[in-house]
Design a protein around this motif. Structure first.
Motif, PDB file in Angstrom:
ATOM      1  N   ALA A  43      -9.364  43.918  16.702  1.00 51.59           N
ATOM      2  CA  ALA A  43      -8.659  42.641  16.639  1.00 51.59           C
ATOM      3  C   ALA A  43      -9.540  41.480  17.088  1.00 51.59           C
ATOM      4  N   LEU A  44     -10.722  41.768  17.583  1.00 54.43           N
ATOM      5  CA  LEU A  44     -11.581  40.724  18.123  1.00 54.43           C
ATOM      6  C   LEU A  44     -12.063  39.767  17.039  1.00 54.43           C
ATOM      7  N   LEU A  45     -12.497  40.278  15.911  1.00 52.22           N
ATOM      8  CA  LEU A  45     -13.012  39.421  14.848  1.00 52.22           C
ATOM      9  C   LEU A  45     -11.939  38.501  14.261  1.00 52.22           C
ATOM     10  N   PRO A  46     -10.743  38.976  13.937  1.00 49.17           N
ATOM     11  CA  PRO A  46      -9.722  38.044  13.430  1.00 49.17           C
ATOM     12  C   PRO A  46      -9.306  36.987  14.448  1.00 49.17           C
ATOM     13  N   ILE A  47      -9.259  37.348  15.723  1.00 48.17           N
ATOM     14  CA  ILE A  47      -8.899  36.361  16.753  1.00 48.17           C
ATOM     15  C   ILE A  47      -9.969  35.286  16.858  1.00 48.17           C
ATOM     16  N   LEU A  48     -11.239  35.705  16.831  1.00 47.76           N
ATOM     17  CA  LEU A  48     -12.326  34.721  16.866  1.00 47.76           C
ATOM     18  C   LEU A  48     -12.305  33.819  15.636  1.00 47.76           C
ATOM     19  N   ALA A  49     -12.004  34.382  14.485  1.00 50.52           N
ATOM     20  CA  ALA A  49     -11.932  33.585  13.260  1.00 50.52           C
ATOM     21  C   ALA A  49     -10.808  32.563  13.353  1.00 50.52           C
ATOM     22  N   LEU A  50      -9.657  32.961  13.894  1.00 50.03           N
ATOM     23  CA  LEU A  50      -8.553  32.013  14.048  1.00 50.03           C
ATOM     24  C   LEU A  50      -8.908  30.907  15.031  1.00 50.03           C
ATOM     25  N   LEU A  51      -9.600  31.252  16.120  1.00 50.81           N
ATOM     26  CA  LEU A  51     -10.012  30.229  17.083  1.00 50.81           C
ATOM     27  C   LEU A  51     -10.990  29.233  16.468  1.00 50.81           C
ATOM     28  N   ILE A  52     -11.928  29.732  15.680  1.00 50.97           N
ATOM     29  CA  ILE A  52     -12.907  28.831  15.043  1.00 50.97           C
ATOM     30  C   ILE A  52     -12.226  27.935  14.006  1.00 50.97           C
ATOM     31  N   ILE A  53     -11.338  28.505  13.225  1.00 52.20           N
ATOM     32  CA  ILE A  53     -10.608  27.704  12.232  1.00 52.20           C
ATOM     33  C   ILE A  53      -9.721  26.666  12.932  1.00 52.20           C
ATOM     34  N   GLY A  54      -9.060  27.093  14.013  1.00 48.67           N
ATOM     35  CA  GLY A  54      -8.205  26.156  14.761  1.00 48.67           C
ATOM     36  C   GLY A  54      -9.019  25.027  15.375  1.00 48.67           C
ATOM     37  N   ALA A  55     -10.199  25.344  15.891  1.00 51.86           N
ATOM     38  CA  ALA A  55     -11.058  24.310  16.465  1.00 51.86           C
ATOM     39  C   ALA A  55     -11.545  23.355  15.391  1.00 51.86           C
ATOM     40  N   ALA A  56     -11.852  23.869  14.205  1.00 53.31           N
ATOM     41  CA  ALA A  56     -12.317  23.021  13.106  1.00 53.31           C
ATOM     42  C   ALA A  56     -11.196  22.091  12.637  1.00 53.31           C
ATOM     43  N   VAL A  57      -9.981  22.612  12.559  1.00 52.47           N
ATOM     44  CA  VAL A  57      -8.846  21.778  12.141  1.00 52.47           C
ATOM     45  C   VAL A  57      -8.551  20.723  13.192  1.00 52.47           C
ATOM     46  N   ALA A  58      -8.615  21.085  14.458  1.00 50.87           N
ATOM     47  CA  ALA A  58      -8.339  20.136  15.538  1.00 50.87           C
ATOM     48  C   ALA A  58      -9.411  19.045  15.604  1.00 50.87           C
ATOM     49  N   ALA A  59     -10.639  19.385  15.323  1.00 47.18           N
ATOM     50  CA  ALA A  59     -11.724  18.413  15.373  1.00 47.18           C
ATOM     51  C   ALA A  59     -11.699  17.478  14.177  1.00 47.18           C
ATOM     52  N   SER A  60     -11.129  17.900  13.054  1.00 48.06           N
ATOM     53  CA  SER A  60     -11.145  17.070  11.860  1.00 48.06           C
ATOM     54  C   SER A  60     -10.041  16.013  11.888  1.00 48.06           C
ATOM     55  N   ASP A  61      -9.071  16.114  12.776  1.00 48.04           N
ATOM     56  CA  ASP A  61      -7.981  15.121  12.829  1.00 48.04           C
ATOM     57  C   ASP A  61      -8.385  13.922  13.563  1.00 48.04           C
TER      58      ASP A  61
END
Length: 61
Positions: A43-61
């Protein structure tokens, strides 16, 4: 002539049917032991992917 050919065919079939031994075959049992991995490593890889995607979405706003 047909009887000779039939007898030859039957003798060939009979020798193939009775070839071998009457005893049960001996089969060696090979045990395969697989090391179990921890459940969190899958489960480590999907959690890291979600964190990176969430950080990218938060930074783009």
């Amino acid at each position: 002539m047909k009887k000779i050919a039939l007898a030859a065919a039957m003798s060939v079939a009979a020798t193939a049917a009775f070839a071998g031994n009457v005893e049960e075959p001996v089969v060696d049992v090979v045990e395969v032991v697989e090391e179990s991995s921890s459940s969190s490593s899958g489960a480590l890889l999907p959690i890291l992917a979600l964190l990176i995607i969430g950080a990218a979405v938060a930074a783009s706003d």
